[in-house]
Write a protein that holds these residues in place. Structure first.
Motif, short mmCIF file in Angstrom:
data_model
loop_
_atom_site.label_atom_id
_atom_site.label_comp_id
_atom_site.label_asym_id
_atom_site.label_seq_id
_atom_site.Cartn_x
_atom_site.Cartn_y
_atom_site.Cartn_z
N GLU A 1 11.60 78.05 60.36
CA GLU A 1 10.68 79.16 60.60
C GLU A 1 10.83 80.24 59.52
O GLU A 1 9.85 80.85 59.09
N ALA A 2 12.06 80.47 59.09
CA ALA A 2 12.30 81.46 58.03
C ALA A 2 11.63 81.04 56.73
O ALA A 2 11.05 81.88 56.02
N LEU A 3 11.71 79.76 56.39
CA LEU A 3 11.06 79.27 55.18
C LEU A 3 9.55 79.35 55.29
O LEU A 3 8.86 79.63 54.30
N LEU A 4 9.01 79.11 56.47
CA LEU A 4 7.57 79.27 56.69
C LEU A 4 7.15 80.72 56.46
O LEU A 4 6.12 80.99 55.81
N LEU A 5 7.93 81.64 56.99
CA LEU A 5 7.64 83.06 56.83
C LEU A 5 7.61 83.46 55.36
O LEU A 5 6.67 84.12 54.89
N ILE A 6 8.61 83.03 54.60
CA ILE A 6 8.69 83.41 53.19
C ILE A 6 7.64 82.67 52.37
O ILE A 6 7.09 83.23 51.41
N ALA A 7 7.35 81.43 52.73
CA ALA A 7 6.31 80.69 52.01
C ALA A 7 4.96 81.38 52.13
O ALA A 7 4.20 81.46 51.15
N ALA A 8 4.66 81.91 53.30
CA ALA A 8 3.41 82.66 53.48
C ALA A 8 3.40 83.91 52.61
O ALA A 8 2.37 84.29 52.06
N GLU A 9 4.56 84.53 52.47
CA GLU A 9 4.66 85.72 51.62
C GLU A 9 4.49 85.35 50.15
O GLU A 9 3.85 86.08 49.39
N VAL A 10 5.05 84.24 49.74
CA VAL A 10 4.90 83.78 48.36
C VAL A 10 3.43 83.54 48.04
O VAL A 10 2.93 83.94 46.98
N ARG A 11 2.73 82.90 48.95
CA ARG A 11 1.29 82.64 48.75
C ARG A 11 0.54 83.96 48.56
O ARG A 11 -0.35 84.06 47.72
N ARG A 12 0.91 84.97 49.31
CA ARG A 12 0.23 86.27 49.22
C ARG A 12 0.53 86.97 47.90
O ARG A 12 -0.32 87.68 47.35
N LEU A 13 1.74 86.78 47.38
CA LEU A 13 2.17 87.49 46.17
C LEU A 13 1.75 86.80 44.88
O LEU A 13 1.80 87.42 43.81
N LEU A 14 1.37 85.54 44.95
CA LEU A 14 1.12 84.78 43.73
C LEU A 14 0.03 85.37 42.82
O LEU A 14 0.24 85.46 41.60
N PRO A 15 -1.14 85.75 43.34
CA PRO A 15 -2.17 86.28 42.42
C PRO A 15 -1.68 87.46 41.59
O PRO A 15 -1.91 87.51 40.38
N ARG A 16 -0.98 88.38 42.21
CA ARG A 16 -0.47 89.53 41.46
C ARG A 16 0.57 89.10 40.44
O ARG A 16 0.64 89.64 39.34
N ALA A 17 1.40 88.11 40.81
CA ALA A 17 2.44 87.64 39.89
C ALA A 17 1.83 87.02 38.63
O ALA A 17 2.40 87.10 37.55
N PHE A 18 0.65 86.41 38.77
CA PHE A 18 -0.04 85.83 37.63
C PHE A 18 -0.98 86.83 36.96
O PHE A 18 -1.74 86.46 36.06
N GLY A 19 -0.93 88.07 37.40
CA GLY A 19 -1.76 89.11 36.79
C GLY A 19 -3.23 89.01 37.15
O GLY A 19 -4.09 89.46 36.38
N LEU A 20 -3.53 88.46 38.32
CA LEU A 20 -4.92 88.29 38.74
C LEU A 20 -5.31 89.38 39.73
O LEU A 20 -4.50 89.82 40.54
N SER A 21 -6.56 89.78 39.68
CA SER A 21 -7.07 90.79 40.60
C SER A 21 -7.60 90.11 41.86
O SER A 21 -7.69 88.88 41.94
N ARG A 22 -7.97 90.92 42.82
CA ARG A 22 -8.51 90.36 44.07
C ARG A 22 -9.85 89.66 43.84
O ARG A 22 -10.21 88.76 44.58
N ASN A 23 -10.56 90.10 42.81
CA ASN A 23 -11.87 89.52 42.51
C ASN A 23 -11.79 88.48 41.39
O ASN A 23 -12.77 88.25 40.68
N ALA A 24 -10.62 87.87 41.25
CA ALA A 24 -10.44 86.88 40.19
C ALA A 24 -11.34 85.67 40.41
O ALA A 24 -11.71 85.33 41.54
N ARG A 25 -11.67 85.00 39.32
CA ARG A 25 -12.52 83.81 39.41
C ARG A 25 -11.76 82.67 40.07
O ARG A 25 -10.54 82.60 40.03
#
Length: 239
Positions: free
Chosen positions: A62-86
């Motif tokens: 369950e802990a890994l599921l929690l953090i995996a969901a957080e990683v998915r949320r943080l990925l666009p910003r980590a790659f320098g992408l905006s919310r309106n990215a293509r």
């Protein structure tokens, strides 16, 4: 200004390795369970060894599921992408996240004949966590907002101490905050540029003084080499 970090696909496996080691292999979940039992004098929670191992394994998942969901949320910003990215730019995040999940499965060492089933179940549960994280993106939301309990706090409380649900849920919320901080910290360290090592002034002066001393020694050698032939030439010839 040059970016301070740059993610590559290989970082997905590194992330999975660090998370599994911290949560499962370093017994982070086990410490949480034992700490709860000791703090609230609920020794029967840890009395059954088999149940304790099963609880540790399930809470770690369950802990890994929690953090995996957080990683998915943080990925666009980590790659320098905006919310309106293509969509083609966001596809890079999907590739990274897919590799991360596959590496997570390898790190968890699922049995070969069960790996496919385990992976499907993990992804199915991950969707539940991801939807919750999208609704409550702020890290402390589950602790402060009524009705914002995450899947982690509810599932963990049932496993931990179903007879004392509110007490167990409160402990699970605190553990959840610790896990999110851990996941964010480990993820944030990926692709970071190492700081260049700078020599101190003392070290620089020491190196410089050594260089000067070496130059003096070399100069003295040259002087001696020049004097020796002259000294030999002054000797009288032997008969």
């Amino acid at each position: 200004m040059a970016p301070s970090r740059k993610l590559f696909l290989t970082h997905a496996g590194e992330l999975a390795h660090h998370l599994v080691r911290a949560i499962a292999r370093d017994a982070m979940a086990m410490e949480f369970v034992r700490g709860y039992a000791e703090r609230h004098d609920r020794r029967k929670v840890v009395a059954n060894v088999e149940r304790l191992r099963e609880m540790e394994s399930t809470i770690s998942r369950e802990a890994l599921l929690l953090i995996a969901a957080e990683v998915r949320r943080l990925l666009p910003r980590a790659f320098g992408l905006s919310r309106n990215a293509r969509s083609e730019d966001l596809a890079l995040c999907d590739v990274f996240f897919t590799e991360f999940l596959e590496a997570l499965g390898r790190a968890l060492e699922w049995p070969g004949d069960e790996a496919g089933t385990e992976a499907q179940a993990f992804r199915r549960d991950l969707e539940t966590y991801s939807k919750w994280r999208e609704r409550h993106p702020i890290q402390q939301a589950a602790r402060n907002a009524p009705g914002a309990d995450s899947p982690f706090s509810d599932r963990c409380a049932i496993l931990l101490d179903s007879a004392m649900m509110e007490q167990a849920r409160h402990a699970a919320r605190e553990f959840q905050s610790d896990l999110l901080r851990l996941g964010t910290r480990i993820f944030g360290q990926l692709g970071g540029r190492p700081q260049p090592r700078r020599s101190s002034g003392t070290t620089a002066r020491t190196v410089e003084s050594r260089g000067r001393a070496r130059a003096v020694r070399d100069g003295n050698k040259e002087v001696r080499f020049e004097r020796k032939p002259a000294k030999r030439a002054s000797r009288p010839p032997r008969h």
